[in-house]
Design an enzyme around this catalytic site. Structure first.
Site, PDB file in Angstrom:
ATOM      1  N   ARG A   2       0.836  -1.187   0.000  1.00  0.00           N
ATOM      2  CA  ARG A   2       0.000   0.000   0.000  1.00  0.00           C
ATOM      3  C   ARG A   2       0.884   1.255   0.000  1.00  0.00           C
ATOM      4  O   ARG A   2       1.945   1.277   0.604  1.00  0.00           O
ATOM      5  CB  ARG A   2      -0.873  -0.023   1.255  1.00  0.00           C
ATOM      6  CG  ARG A   2      -1.797   1.168   1.471  1.00  0.00           C
ATOM      7  CD  ARG A   2      -2.911   1.201   0.482  1.00  0.00           C
ATOM      8  NE  ARG A   2      -4.060   1.963   0.977  1.00  0.00           N
ATOM      9  CZ  ARG A   2      -4.976   2.500   0.182  1.00  0.00           C
ATOM     10  NH1 ARG A   2      -4.889   2.351  -1.122  1.00  0.00           N
ATOM     11  NH2 ARG A   2      -5.998   3.156   0.689  1.00  0.00           N
ATOM     12  N   THR A  13      -9.721   0.888  -9.373  1.00  0.00           N
ATOM     13  CA  THR A  13      -8.763  -0.110  -8.946  1.00  0.00           C
ATOM     14  C   THR A  13      -8.828  -1.235  -9.977  1.00  0.00           C
ATOM     15  O   THR A  13      -9.710  -1.246 -10.828  1.00  0.00           O
ATOM     16  CB  THR A  13      -9.170  -0.589  -7.537  1.00  0.00           C
ATOM     17  OG1 THR A  13      -9.199   0.553  -6.684  1.00  0.00           O
ATOM     18  CG2 THR A  13      -8.253  -1.628  -6.956  1.00  0.00           C
ATOM     19  N   THR A  70      -3.989  -0.293  -7.300  1.00  0.00           N
ATOM     20  CA  THR A  70      -4.781   0.864  -7.704  1.00  0.00           C
ATOM     21  C   THR A  70      -3.960   2.144  -7.772  1.00  0.00           C
ATOM     22  O   THR A  70      -2.891   2.256  -7.159  1.00  0.00           O
ATOM     23  CB  THR A  70      -5.941   1.075  -6.699  1.00  0.00           C
ATOM     24  OG1 THR A  70      -6.808   2.102  -7.167  1.00  0.00           O
ATOM     25  CG2 THR A  70      -5.415   1.449  -5.327  1.00  0.00           C
ATOM     26  N   ASN A 108      -6.150   4.753  -7.248  1.00  0.00           N
ATOM     27  CA  ASN A 108      -7.319   5.367  -6.617  1.00  0.00           C
ATOM     28  C   ASN A 108      -8.265   5.886  -7.681  1.00  0.00           C
ATOM     29  O   ASN A 108      -9.043   5.114  -8.227  1.00  0.00           O
ATOM     30  CB  ASN A 108      -6.947   6.454  -5.611  1.00  0.00           C
ATOM     31  CG  ASN A 108      -8.113   6.795  -4.688  1.00  0.00           C
ATOM     32  OD1 ASN A 108      -8.990   5.966  -4.446  1.00  0.00           O
ATOM     33  ND2 ASN A 108      -8.144   8.003  -4.161  1.00  0.00           N
ATOM     34  N   SER A 153      -7.888   1.061   3.311  1.00  0.00           N
ATOM     35  CA  SER A 153      -8.367   0.639   1.997  1.00  0.00           C
ATOM     36  C   SER A 153      -9.555  -0.302   2.156  1.00  0.00           C
ATOM     37  O   SER A 153      -9.783  -0.854   3.233  1.00  0.00           O
ATOM     38  CB  SER A 153      -7.237  -0.087   1.247  1.00  0.00           C
ATOM     39  OG  SER A 153      -7.715  -0.691   0.060  1.00  0.00           O
ATOM     40  N   SER A 154     -10.284  -0.494   1.065  1.00  0.00           N
ATOM     41  CA  SER A 154     -11.336  -1.510   1.017  1.00  0.00           C
ATOM     42  C   SER A 154     -10.945  -2.699   0.152  1.00  0.00           C
ATOM     43  O   SER A 154     -11.751  -3.623  -0.028  1.00  0.00           O
ATOM     44  CB  SER A 154     -12.634  -0.899   0.460  1.00  0.00           C
ATOM     45  OG  SER A 154     -13.145   0.079   1.330  1.00  0.00           O
ATOM     46  N   GLY A 160     -13.655  -1.221  -7.154  1.00  0.00           N
ATOM     47  CA  GLY A 160     -14.975  -0.715  -6.821  1.00  0.00           C
ATOM     48  C   GLY A 160     -15.046   0.206  -5.629  1.00  0.00           C
ATOM     49  O   GLY A 160     -16.136   0.472  -5.129  1.00  0.00           O
ATOM     50  N   GLY A 161     -13.886   0.707  -5.123  1.00  0.00           N
ATOM     51  CA  GLY A 161     -13.951   1.623  -3.993  1.00  0.00           C
ATOM     52  C   GLY A 161     -14.618   0.976  -2.796  1.00  0.00           C
ATOM     53  O   GLY A 161     -14.322  -0.164  -2.418  1.00  0.00           O
TER      54      GLY A 161
END
Length: 581
Positions: free
Chosen positions: A110, A392, A410, A412, A463-464, A484-485
């Site tokens: 990340r 992403t 990603t 973002n 993050s998701s 997909g955020g």
């Protein structure tokens, strides 16, 4: 490994698709008359959001590489062919299963806040959150992690048969010699939003629009010579060629020229982290997913724990009752996310409590199975004392030896912050928008955050992303993930529910309409395809229902009991491809 010509890759694709139609009769996976058919292979499978990158991965498998080798090659190829999300200027997460050692690990690469970051750097003079700072300026750019993350994966878990340079060679070829612009890429670059976003930066505009005097047409050959030169540097010099020297200097100059606070020391000091996956069980299957600083694994398992004691199999796929119960469970998880989730190196995340069956039972016992509970009445749980863009992209790989990779990474936003480091071809991320700019203020995806996810120097934003591997009797059963955020967690959830609970093959599970509820805003978001009668019943239960755009782009591989591989690329994104041999 010598990069193979495109006609060789095309033959691989045609062969894989033919095999899919010829072999798709394994009753261990497929029902008697499925409406959708996965791609079928025996020796290896790759599923990604961009066809050429998928074929690069299959070619690596054919050349003796393992799943990790193929994943590294796909990751670099996507940086060329899927520039809005594939990247070397961003970061992400990888779950790796090593069949030989029976070890499953999580690699956290990340992005990280620079050392000069401050908690108030995204606020205006009035003390309010200013989204322009976190989304469209150099302040939003995190220290990229992709190159060192992929290098760590290759060094520790690669086959040893193919070198680092071998795996970057296909991406170099694509960038240097060119590749045909897909319909998807042409449409993306032609959109009003993208033209304005990239048009703010002279370097981005030069790369994507000047060669064709406007957006490139589908089928036109796009070359990325600056990026090819950068990739060659990385291939020859290793990851240090990205994090030190001319490439690093170009990144820092671009970020700081746009108002950011990045230093050469920030880049040189970046390190990926190997973490223990978050694990749980659901209906006898074992789940391994991403731990913090991703919230994905914890809340995926939390929601599965809640649903395991509810009658969703009996009520059926996408019935009003099932959607109601799913939405209620999702709401409680997203409420907890707002309070407890953040970078575990900076805040104590009560992961064991959040993923415990006992806590899930407490939620389930208080859950109204007949009527919607307003979001205003749902609060984060009380942890025991002493206790974390849609653009992403995800890809999945399984090889013939049972090794598996689930990778989500990603920039973002689509094309990240919209800035290219001059002379490098590297699109930069705006990942620091995933921090809580101010407690209680939603980010670009409507997610609420608190102190656990406040901006701090050298911290990784929450993050998701939810790269996930599901095991059956200790063997890989399902490899999946999605962009997909905020909707990533629930998208991955539904792939698992559709295969495990509802018994669908992976192609049908992928194509089924999806729903999403994230506590705030107080609505169930659904895709087209849910019956108007079902929507009416949900509204009678007290739900606000909003029909919106398609959600996610899952790239999944399911493994039959006999080892046959079944791949499914999500039809929601043009250009996705699952292929194998």
């Amino acid at each position: 490994m010598n990069a193979r010509p495109f006609h060789r890759l095309a033959i691989v694709a045609v062969t894989a698709l033919w095999a899919g139609s010829a072999l798709a009769q394994d009753t261990a996976i497929l029902s008697a008359s499925p409406r959708f058919h996965p791609v079928v292979a025996q020796n290896g499978m790759v599923s990604s959001q961009e066809a050429l990158a998928t074929l690069v991965g299959v070619d690596v498998l054919r050349s003796g590489g393992n799943a990790v080798d193929a994943a590294v090659a796909v990751g670099f190829a996507l940086a060329v062919t899927l520039p809005r999300a594939g990247n070397i200027g961003g970061g992400g997460f990888m779950i790796v299963h090593d069949a030989k050692t029976d070890e499953t690990i999580a690699i956290d690469y990340r992005e990280m806040a620079p050392a000069a970051a401050t908690e108030d750097m995204f606020l205006n003079e009035a003390g309010d959150a200013d989204p322009l700072k976190s989304r469209f300026s150099g302040l939003g750019v995190g220290v990229p992690g992709t190159v060192r993350g992929l290098a760590l994966a290759h060094e520790r878990y690669g086959s040893g048969a193919l070198s680092w340079a071998d795996l970057i060679a296909p991406a170099v070829t694509l960038a240097r010699d060119g590749f045909p612009v897909s319909d998807d890429l042409a449409s993306s670059l032609a959109s009003t939003w993208t033209r304005a976003h990239l048009g703010r930066d002279g370097e981005a505009n030069r790369i994507f629009y000047e060669p064709t005097d406007g957006p490139p047409a589908a089928g036109a050959i796009m070359t990325r010579p600056d990026l090819a030169a950068t990739l060659e540097r990385i291939a020859e010099g290793g990851p240090s060629a990205f994090y030190e020297g001319p490439v690093a200097e170009a990144i820092v100059a671009k970020v700081n020229g746009a108002g950011g606070r990045m230093s050469l020391e920030d880049l040189a000091g970046y390190e990926p982290k190997v973490r223990e996956p978050v694990t749980g069980t659901y209906q006898g299957y074992e789940i391994a997913s991403m731990p913090p600083p991703s919230s994905g694994g914890i809340h995926l398992i939390q929601i599965l724990n809640i649903l395991e004691g509810l009658p969703i199999a009996e009520s059926g796929l996408n019935s009003a009752k099932t959607i109601h119960l799913m939405a209620q469970a999702m709401n409680y998880a997203y409420a907890d996310r707002s309070k407890y989730l953040g970078d575990p190196d900076f805040t104590s995340v009560p992961a064991d409590w959040l993923t415990s069956p006992d806590y899930a039972a407490d939620i389930r016992n208080g859950l109204d199975q007949e009527q919607a509970t307003p979001a205003s009445e749902i609060k984060p749980g009380e942890a025991p004392a002493g206790h974390e863009s849609p653009e992403t992209t995800h890809f999945s790989v399984v090889d013939g030896d049972g090794n598996a990779v689930s990778n989500t990474y990603t920039l973002n936003f689509s094309y990240g912050v919209g800035l290219v480091a001059d002379g490098t071809g590297i699109l930069l991320n705006n990942e620091l928008d995933d921090f809580s700019a101010k407690k209680g203020v939603p980010n670009a995806y409507g997610l609420i955050g608190g102190e656990a996810n406040a901006v701090e120097p050298l911290k990784r934003p929450l993050s998701s992303m939810t790269p996930t591997i599901v095991f059956r009797d200790g063997e890989v059963f399902l490899v999946t993930g999605s962009p997909g955020g905020s909707r990533i967690i629930t998208t991955v959830l539904q792939i698992i529910l559709n295969t495990v609970t509802h018994g669908l093959d992976i192609a049908s599970a992928t194509a089924a309409p999806r729903i999403h509820d994230q506590w705030l805003p107080d609505e169930i978001r659904i895709e087209q395809g849910i019956s108007p009668d079902t929507i009416r019943l949900l509204e009678e239960m007290g739900h606000e229902v909003a029909v919106k755009d398609a959600m996610g782009s899952t790239q999944s591989i399911q493994v039959g009991e006999d080892g046959t591989l079944y791949g499914a690329a999500d039809p929601r994104r043009a250009g996705s491809l699952a292929a194998g041999y």
